[in-house]
Design a protein around this motif. Structure first.
Motif, PDB file in Angstrom:
ATOM      1  N   ARG A  16      -5.589  -5.752 -15.261  1.00 16.37           N
ATOM      2  CA  ARG A  16      -4.840  -6.216 -14.369  1.00 16.37           C
ATOM      3  C   ARG A  16      -3.718  -6.453 -15.259  1.00 16.37           C
ATOM      4  O   ARG A  16      -2.503  -7.268 -15.200  1.00 16.37           O
ATOM      5  CB  ARG A  16      -5.273  -8.416 -14.440  1.00 16.37           C
ATOM      6  CG  ARG A  16      -6.727  -7.819 -13.474  1.00 16.37           C
ATOM      7  CD  ARG A  16      -6.550  -9.444 -13.111  1.00 16.37           C
ATOM      8  NE  ARG A  16      -8.101  -9.663 -12.021  1.00 16.37           N
ATOM      9  CZ  ARG A  16      -7.215  -8.839 -10.410  1.00 16.37           C
ATOM     10  NH1 ARG A  16      -6.467  -9.002 -10.159  1.00 16.37           N
ATOM     11  NH2 ARG A  16      -8.314  -9.077  -9.545  1.00 16.37           N
ATOM     12  N   PRO A  27       0.374  -6.176 -12.025  1.00 18.61           N
ATOM     13  CA  PRO A  27      -0.747  -5.099 -12.777  1.00 18.61           C
ATOM     14  C   PRO A  27       0.433  -4.175 -13.940  1.00 18.61           C
ATOM     15  O   PRO A  27       1.325  -3.941 -13.305  1.00 18.61           O
ATOM     16  CB  PRO A  27      -1.474  -4.474 -11.869  1.00 18.61           C
ATOM     17  CG  PRO A  27      -1.816  -5.337 -11.125  1.00 18.61           C
ATOM     18  CD  PRO A  27      -0.675  -5.813 -10.617  1.00 18.61           C
ATOM     19  N   PHE A  30       1.304  -0.584 -12.544  1.00 22.74           N
ATOM     20  CA  PHE A  30       2.371  -0.640 -11.097  1.00 22.74           C
ATOM     21  C   PHE A  30       3.687  -1.267 -11.443  1.00 22.74           C
ATOM     22  O   PHE A  30       4.213  -1.036 -10.750  1.00 22.74           O
ATOM     23  CB  PHE A  30       1.417  -1.522 -10.485  1.00 22.74           C
ATOM     24  CG  PHE A  30       0.560  -1.104  -9.928  1.00 22.74           C
ATOM     25  CD1 PHE A  30       1.045   0.316  -8.527  1.00 22.74           C
ATOM     26  CD2 PHE A  30      -0.601  -1.713  -9.989  1.00 22.74           C
ATOM     27  CE1 PHE A  30      -0.699   0.562  -8.030  1.00 22.74           C
ATOM     28  CE2 PHE A  30      -1.951  -1.043  -9.210  1.00 22.74           C
ATOM     29  CZ  PHE A  30      -1.513  -0.150  -8.325  1.00 22.74           C
ATOM     30  N   ILE A  59      -8.981   2.338  -9.045  1.00 17.11           N
ATOM     31  CA  ILE A  59      -8.159   1.059  -9.057  1.00 17.11           C
ATOM     32  C   ILE A  59      -8.903   0.316  -9.268  1.00 17.11           C
ATOM     33  O   ILE A  59      -9.781   0.448  -8.580  1.00 17.11           O
ATOM     34  CB  ILE A  59      -6.627   1.284  -8.112  1.00 17.11           C
ATOM     35  CG1 ILE A  59      -7.209   1.720  -6.654  1.00 17.11           C
ATOM     36  CG2 ILE A  59      -5.656   2.273  -8.130  1.00 17.11           C
ATOM     37  CD1 ILE A  59      -6.144   1.227  -5.720  1.00 17.11           C
ATOM     38  N   ASP A  62      -9.099  -4.957  -5.288  1.00 17.94           N
ATOM     39  CA  ASP A  62      -7.196  -5.267  -4.217  1.00 17.94           C
ATOM     40  C   ASP A  62      -5.854  -4.435  -4.969  1.00 17.94           C
ATOM     41  O   ASP A  62      -5.078  -5.359  -4.573  1.00 17.94           O
ATOM     42  CB  ASP A  62      -7.339  -6.883  -5.343  1.00 17.94           C
ATOM     43  CG  ASP A  62      -6.636  -7.289  -6.607  1.00 17.94           C
ATOM     44  OD1 ASP A  62      -7.291  -5.931  -7.615  1.00 17.94           O
ATOM     45  OD2 ASP A  62      -6.840  -7.811  -6.797  1.00 17.94           O
ATOM     46  N   GLN A  63      -6.309  -3.512  -5.014  1.00 22.25           N
ATOM     47  CA  GLN A  63      -4.489  -2.962  -5.361  1.00 22.25           C
ATOM     48  C   GLN A  63      -4.724  -1.826  -4.979  1.00 22.25           C
ATOM     49  O   GLN A  63      -3.213  -0.545  -4.783  1.00 22.25           O
ATOM     50  CB  GLN A  63      -4.872  -2.671  -6.861  1.00 22.25           C
ATOM     51  CG  GLN A  63      -5.005  -3.394  -8.131  1.00 22.25           C
ATOM     52  CD  GLN A  63      -4.683  -3.072  -9.150  1.00 22.25           C
ATOM     53  OE1 GLN A  63      -5.658  -1.865  -9.472  1.00 22.25           O
ATOM     54  NE2 GLN A  63      -4.900  -3.975 -10.635  1.00 22.25           N
ATOM     55  N   SER A  64      -5.310  -1.928  -3.413  1.00 25.94           N
ATOM     56  CA  SER A  64      -4.571  -0.947  -3.163  1.00 25.94           C
ATOM     57  C   SER A  64      -3.404  -0.695  -2.251  1.00 25.94           C
ATOM     58  O   SER A  64      -2.610   0.085  -1.831  1.00 25.94           O
ATOM     59  CB  SER A  64      -6.061  -0.011  -1.511  1.00 25.94           C
ATOM     60  OG  SER A  64      -5.817  -1.689  -0.579  1.00 25.94           O
ATOM     61  N   LEU A  66      -0.673  -2.357  -3.384  1.00 28.06           N
ATOM     62  CA  LEU A  66       0.142  -1.511  -4.686  1.00 28.06           C
ATOM     63  C   LEU A  66       0.511  -0.195  -4.956  1.00 28.06           C
ATOM     64  O   LEU A  66       1.347   0.163  -4.981  1.00 28.06           O
ATOM     65  CB  LEU A  66      -0.086  -2.381  -5.806  1.00 28.06           C
ATOM     66  CG  LEU A  66       0.735  -3.988  -5.902  1.00 28.06           C
ATOM     67  CD1 LEU A  66      -0.295  -4.685  -6.689  1.00 28.06           C
ATOM     68  CD2 LEU A  66       1.807  -4.125  -5.384  1.00 28.06           C
ATOM     69  N   TYR A  67      -0.933   0.337  -4.373  1.00 25.11           N
ATOM     70  CA  TYR A  67      -0.955   1.976  -4.859  1.00 25.11           C
ATOM     71  C   TYR A  67      -0.578   2.594  -3.461  1.00 25.11           C
ATOM     72  O   TYR A  67       0.376   3.487  -3.402  1.00 25.11           O
ATOM     73  CB  TYR A  67      -2.435   2.158  -4.896  1.00 25.11           C
ATOM     74  CG  TYR A  67      -2.960   3.984  -4.435  1.00 25.11           C
ATOM     75  CD1 TYR A  67      -2.333   4.196  -6.299  1.00 25.11           C
ATOM     76  CD2 TYR A  67      -2.775   4.427  -4.133  1.00 25.11           C
ATOM     77  CE1 TYR A  67      -2.030   6.149  -6.594  1.00 25.11           C
ATOM     78  CE2 TYR A  67      -2.871   5.722  -3.962  1.00 25.11           C
ATOM     79  CZ  TYR A  67      -2.641   6.751  -5.152  1.00 25.11           C
ATOM     80  OH  TYR A  67      -2.906   8.152  -5.535  1.00 25.11           O
TER      81      TYR A  67
END
Length: 82
Positions: A16, A27, A30, A59, A62-64, A66-67
């Motif tokens: 994070r 995070p 990113f 990752i 909860d970052q999909s 952002l990815y």
């Protein structure tokens, strides 16, 4: 006949970035460095190495979103693992 050695790179980027300060909702992997997100820079550097057969980012669950927003595509880039 021997099988050639395959090289895979796992990029663990699930943190994070709370200790890094800055935007608490973004995070550090990113966050942009000279205009390019740090994770994009890392993955691109590994994909530039011809000896690396596969690059797989890891990752946070909860970052999909952002990815996906990075818009990365490459034949040797595996789907992110959450």
């Amino acid at each position: 006949m021997s099988t050639p050695i395959k090289i895979a790179a796992l990029v663990v980027a699930a943190g994070r970035g709370e200790r890094a300060g800055g935007d608490p909702g973004l995070p550090k992997q990113f966050r942009p460095v000279a205009g390019t997100p740090l994770l994009s820079r890392t993955l691109s550097a590994l994909l530039a190495v011809e000896a690396v057969d596969l690059v797989v980012p890891v990752i946070g669950p909860d970052q999909s979103g952002l990815y996906d927003a990075l818009g990365l595509a490459h034949p040797r880039l595996g789907a992110p693992v959450a």
